[in-house]
Design an enzyme around this catalytic site. Structure first.
Site: not given
Ligand code: LLP
Length: 425
Positions: A354-355, A324, A248, A328, A287-288, A383
């Site tokens: 087409c949106e 994205r 996160g 969002y 992740g991000r 993402y």
């Molecule tokens: N762990 C769990 C259980 C998660 O659900 C997620 C992300 C992560 C780790 C990794 O989170 P990060 O470090 O990437 O923030 N598609 C959206 C983000 C969705 C995140 C879903 N869960 C976007 O493009 O902003």
């Protein structure tokens, strides 16, 4: 620990030259592989992983990369080779980890609110590290599958700490009103009732409060609540081996000066501070933060057109390639690959789908571009491709990984044959 923040991977080596990823020109890559094209810097991904590993070096830990952010096999391998584990949310993601780095199976945690029996079986057989269980019913299913396969299952309850995280509502997960996790007040009882089951091993506790969270404070607050639970469990004779703090940690999408090392240090301090009395293993699931700023989506300008008062820059990339902004209202910086003279204009940057929701930027001051020019949508490594689709029967982009002075194709562009293959006339 102080570390000089390294330059952003996308840069102009000289004024007026083309935008490069590391040592490789995006013009060259677009010529070689076509557009739209995702380009990633291996160096930056490795560097980001290292920041987390260094920040947690004082204790037993494992950085479990959230595969959903970017599941390219080559990226999974790059991370696995540097000691990362993985956070998966489907059997498919596990298959990817096994394909890229089978030796990493024991470093996998399995999150997600709805696991099927088949997915659980696959993970039990692969011998993953831990199931992050999101309900009592799921724990019962896990126990039944473990008994059937005669393999004990290590589990963590994913608790919902009821902590507010300031982010987009679609990606906030840590409040009681969300579908995620188990109310932290019920967790103790569930651990106790699982203690009698010989197929279940209470291995850890996990939490994930949301994504793109810029402040360290909510992470610390969630961890404090988790720390209390861990202490209570210990008091009851249930000693957990792992605490999983989830992912996160957010990045800056606005192109400002960004000190990634400082961000990670602050985040790690918030989490570790709250866990001072826990000497087991600390897991995190970024992740991000690992991949977003390592990636760009390179697109070609097809047309520039005026409708009434508005100017539209139409690119060959669209919402199916990077959703994205549409989903969002997310901001991605857009820069010309080779800046040209001319006044910046306020434009909408849109794709051909087409949106009206198919936009990358609205009323954005953009450097002057002409049809045929290349533009780069920055910070698209997370993402982006992972959320792409074939909407409008568009072939998904190719992906290239830049490693030092070399660039290599890690996913070829889709063909019409790929798209038609599963269909039956
Ligand atoms: N762990 C769990 C259980 C998660 O659900 C997620 C992300 C992560 C780790 C990794 O989170 P990060 O470090 O990437 O923030 N598609 C959206 C983000 C969705 C995140 C879903 N869960 C976007 O493009 O902003």
């Amino acid at each position: 620990m102080t570390q000089t923040p390294s330059p952003r991977p996308f840069h102009h080596p000289q004024p007026g030259s083309a935008l490069h990823c590391g040592k490789v020109s995006l013009e060259t890559l677009a010529r070689r592989y076509g557009t739209p094209l995702y380009v990633y810097s291996a160096e930056q991904i490795a560097e980001r992983l290292n920041l987390f590993q260094q920040a947690l070096a004082g204790r037993s830990h494992l950085v479990c990369y959230a595969v959903k952010a970017n599941s390219a096999l080559a990226i999974l391998k790059l991370l696995a080779d540097r000691g990362a584990g993985f956070d998966i949310v489907s059997g498919g993601e596990l298959e990817r980890v096994l394909a890229a780095a089978p030796e990493a199976a024991g470093r996998v945690v399995f999150s997600g609110v709805g696991k099927t029996a088949a997915e659980i079986d696959l993970a039990l057989t692969a011998g993953i590290l831990e199931f992050n269980v999101e309900s009592e019913a799921e724990l019962a299913l896990l126990a039944a599958r473990a008994r059937k396969l005669k393999r004990s299952a290590r589990f963590a309850l994913r608790v919902n700490p009821d902590v507010f995280a300031d982010t987009h509502p679609y990606i906030s997960t840590g409040l009681r009103e969300h579908k995620f996790g188990i109310d932290i007040r019920q967790a103790l009882g569930i651990y106790k009732s699982a203690a009698g089951n010989r197929w279940l091993e209470a291995h850890g506790v996990s939490v994930h409060i949301g994504s793109q969270i810029r402040s360290a404070q909510p992470f610390g607050k969630a961890m404090e609540r988790v720390g209390k639970l861990v202490a209570q469990l210990k008091h009851e004779g249930i000693e957990l081996k792992c605490v999983d703090a989830g992912g996160g940690l957010g990045i800056d999408y606005h192109g400002g000066a960004f000190d990634a090392a400082a961000k990670v240090a602050e985040y790690a301090a918030a989490i570790q501070g709250a866990l001072a009395n826990f000497d087991g293993r600390l897991l995190i699931e970024p992740g991000r933060f690992l991949v977003a700023q390592a990636g760009a989506l390179v697109a070609r300008v097809l047309t520039v057109k005026r409708n009434g008062k508005k100017t539209f820059v139409i690119t060959d990339a669209a919402m199916n390639d990077l959703i994205r902004p549409a989903l969002y209202q997310a901001h991605h910086e857009i820069v010309p690959v080779r800046p040209r003279p001319g006044r910046p204009r306020v434009v909408d940057v849109v794709g051909p789908v087409c949106e009206s929701g198919d936009f990358f930027a609205r009323d954005r001051k953009l450097a002057h571009v002409e049809p045929g020019d290349l533009v780069a949508l920055l910070d698209a490594g997370a993402y982006g491709m992972a959320q792409s689709s074939n909407y409008n029967t568009r072939m998904r982009p190719a992906e290239v990984l830049v490693e030092g002075a070399r660039a290599r194709l890690i996913r070829r562009r889709e063909t019409m044959a790929d798209l038609l293959a599963p269909e039956i006339l």
